[in-house]
Scaffold this motif. Structure first.
Motif, PDB file in Angstrom:
ATOM      1  N   ARG A 163       0.841  -1.181  -0.111  1.00 26.77           N
ATOM      2  CA  ARG A 163      -0.070  -0.017  -0.169  1.00 26.77           C
ATOM      3  C   ARG A 163       0.922   1.413   0.080  1.00 26.77           C
ATOM      4  N   ILE A 164       2.007   1.332   0.830  1.00 25.14           N
ATOM      5  CA  ILE A 164       2.801   2.462   0.922  1.00 25.14           C
ATOM      6  C   ILE A 164       3.543   2.740  -0.536  1.00 25.14           C
ATOM      7  N   PRO A 172       1.760  -0.184  -9.522  1.00 25.93           N
ATOM      8  CA  PRO A 172       0.331  -0.739  -9.647  1.00 25.93           C
ATOM      9  C   PRO A 172       0.075  -1.986  -9.032  1.00 25.93           C
ATOM     10  N   ILE A 173      -0.441  -2.108  -7.675  1.00 23.40           N
ATOM     11  CA  ILE A 173      -0.449  -3.275  -6.702  1.00 23.40           C
ATOM     12  C   ILE A 173      -1.870  -3.892  -6.975  1.00 23.40           C
ATOM     13  N   VAL A 174      -2.121  -5.116  -6.762  1.00 18.90           N
ATOM     14  CA  VAL A 174      -3.159  -5.940  -6.728  1.00 18.90           C
ATOM     15  C   VAL A 174      -2.843  -6.890  -5.386  1.00 18.90           C
ATOM     16  N   ILE A 175      -3.712  -6.991  -4.655  1.00 22.75           N
ATOM     17  CA  ILE A 175      -3.345  -8.229  -3.454  1.00 22.75           C
ATOM     18  C   ILE A 175      -4.496  -9.253  -3.456  1.00 22.75           C
ATOM     19  N   LEU A 176      -3.916 -10.299  -3.700  1.00 19.37           N
ATOM     20  CA  LEU A 176      -5.009 -11.574  -3.436  1.00 19.37           C
ATOM     21  C   LEU A 176      -4.619 -12.361  -2.131  1.00 19.37           C
ATOM     22  N   ARG A 177      -5.885 -12.325  -1.385  1.00 17.50           N
ATOM     23  CA  ARG A 177      -5.891 -13.136   0.114  1.00 17.50           C
ATOM     24  C   ARG A 177      -6.228 -14.815  -0.293  1.00 17.50           C
ATOM     25  N   PHE A 178      -5.417 -15.584  -0.242  1.00 20.14           N
ATOM     26  CA  PHE A 178      -5.794 -17.170  -0.529  1.00 20.14           C
ATOM     27  C   PHE A 178      -6.115 -17.528   0.931  1.00 20.14           C
ATOM     28  N   PHE A 179      -7.293 -18.548   0.628  1.00 20.60           N
ATOM     29  CA  PHE A 179      -8.123 -19.208   1.650  1.00 20.60           C
ATOM     30  C   PHE A 179      -7.683 -20.741   1.497  1.00 20.60           C
ATOM     31  N   THR A 180      -6.846 -21.245   2.325  1.00 25.35           N
ATOM     32  CA  THR A 180      -6.513 -22.707   2.370  1.00 25.35           C
ATOM     33  C   THR A 180      -6.621 -23.364   1.033  1.00 25.35           C
ATOM     34  N   VAL A 181      -5.469 -23.047   0.335  1.00 25.62           N
ATOM     35  CA  VAL A 181      -5.389 -23.924  -0.975  1.00 25.62           C
ATOM     36  C   VAL A 181      -4.788 -25.264  -0.779  1.00 25.62           C
ATOM     37  N   TYR A 182      -5.326 -26.229  -1.587  1.00 26.28           N
ATOM     38  CA  TYR A 182      -5.134 -27.780  -1.451  1.00 26.28           C
ATOM     39  C   TYR A 182      -5.067 -28.232  -2.710  1.00 26.28           C
ATOM     40  N   GLY A 183      -4.421 -29.457  -2.984  1.00 27.08           N
ATOM     41  CA  GLY A 183      -4.670 -30.116  -4.160  1.00 27.08           C
ATOM     42  C   GLY A 183      -3.308 -30.726  -4.185  1.00 27.08           C
ATOM     43  N   PRO A 184      -2.868 -31.216  -5.721  1.00 30.73           N
ATOM     44  CA  PRO A 184      -1.599 -31.707  -6.108  1.00 30.73           C
ATOM     45  C   PRO A 184      -0.442 -30.787  -5.830  1.00 30.73           C
TER      46      PRO A 184
END
Length: 317
Positions: A163-164, A172-184
């Motif tokens: 943000r700062i 040019p920032i984009v923030i993605l918040r991941f929720f408990t990713v699983y899989g191979p």
């Protein structure tokens, strides 16, 4: 041709993302990874990238974010995906927090410093649901952030750095918040990987808590389609976006599904209360649906079946 840099390219999500990005013939991908083995053995990371190393539009750079020469690497890069970092909630307590400060906070600040003098069109930072802490019901991106672990604090600090540098330097920032990713390719220290491996080996599952804690589980294939879309989607700069899954479930339900898929009963070894972990997570993904066209399609049973096949194959090497 879009030239895309992915940090943490040999990791769980990073390797899947590189493959997803390369499906577009207009993308060239540079995968940066130092093969650090804090949570994932080097041979596993090498396996993650093995099929990409011969791809004509992929280049692997083996270097550390703390020492890489950004002035040489960044020129000509259009999009930066910053996925590299030190993961793990419980391990972030105690003296190892120094590693989290170094590999998460310092490395991110160093990258942002380099980006302010570059011509990158977009920097996409991979954050985590751990920044929210304990919440009841769905959480949206404007909810209060109050991490329960030093790991969550380190990732939230990185968000503040983004943000700062966005406000002060125009990155040019984009923030993605991941929720408990699983899989191979899920990391060996993560719950599903440990559960499956222990059951395949016939040893008790190490279980923290009583198993009633619930999570918003996100299949990695669904996750990376959303992440890949963030490279070109409109009206994204400055946004923070939840990436959650198709369904929520308790840990006990997940163990029962793994038992069903493996055709065997799990033996449980109770490990006490999990430090730094919320009782439940639940993502409001309406912003991802609107801005990224996000629509997770893989249900928990099918996703676990895919992860079981991966773990079984991994340890037959």
């Amino acid at each position: 041709m879009n030239r895309i840099l992915v940090t943490g390219a040999a990791g769980f999500i990073g390797s899947h993302l590189c493959e997803e990005l390369l499906k577009d013939e207009g993308n060239e991908v540079i995968g940066l990874d130092a093969y650090l083995d804090y949570t994932t053995p080097v041979w596993v990371k090498e396996r993650h990238l093995s099929s990409l190393l011969t791809h004509p539009r992929f280049k692997h750079v083996k270097d550390d974010l703390l020492t890489v020469n950004w002035e040489q690497l960044l020129p000509g890069i259009d999009i930066v995906y910053h996925l590299a970092g030190m993961p793990g909630v419980r391990a972030s307590f105690g003296p190892d927090f120094a590693l989290y400060a170094k590999h998460n906070i310092v490395a991110t600040q160093r990258l942002l410093e380099a980006c302010k003098d570059s011509l990158v069109k977009r920097v996409i930072f991979a954050s985590t649901s751990s920044v929210y802490g304990e919440r009841k019901g769905k959480v949206d991106e404007d909810d209060l952030v109050l991490p329960l672990s030093p790991y969550g604090v380190s990732k939230l600090t990185c968000e503040h750095l983004c943000r700062i540098y966005s406000e002060q330097e125009g990155i040019p920032i984009v923030i993605l918040r991941f929720f408990t990713v699983y899989g191979p390719r899920q990391r060996p220290d993560m719950a599903f990987h440990r559960f499956i491996k222990h059951m395949v080996e016939g040893v008790p599952i190490p279980l923290y808590g009583d198993g009633t804690q619930s999570r918003d589980f996100t299949y990695v294939g669904d996750c990376v389609r959303a992440v890949a879309a963030a490279a070109t989607a409109k009206h994204l700069i400055g946004e923070t976006i939840n990436i959650g899954g198709r369904e929520r479930a308790s840990i006990n339900t997940c163990i029962a599904l793994i038992e069903q898929l493996l055709g065997q009963k799990a033996s449980i070894r109770w490990m006490g209360h999990p430090a730094g972990e919320p009782k439940s997570t639940w993502a409001d993904v309406s912003k991802a649906e609107k801005l990224l066209g996000y629509a997770p399609v893989v249900d928990l049973k099918d996703g676990l079946a895919a992860q079981i096949r991966y773990v079984q194959e991994l340890y037959k090497r």
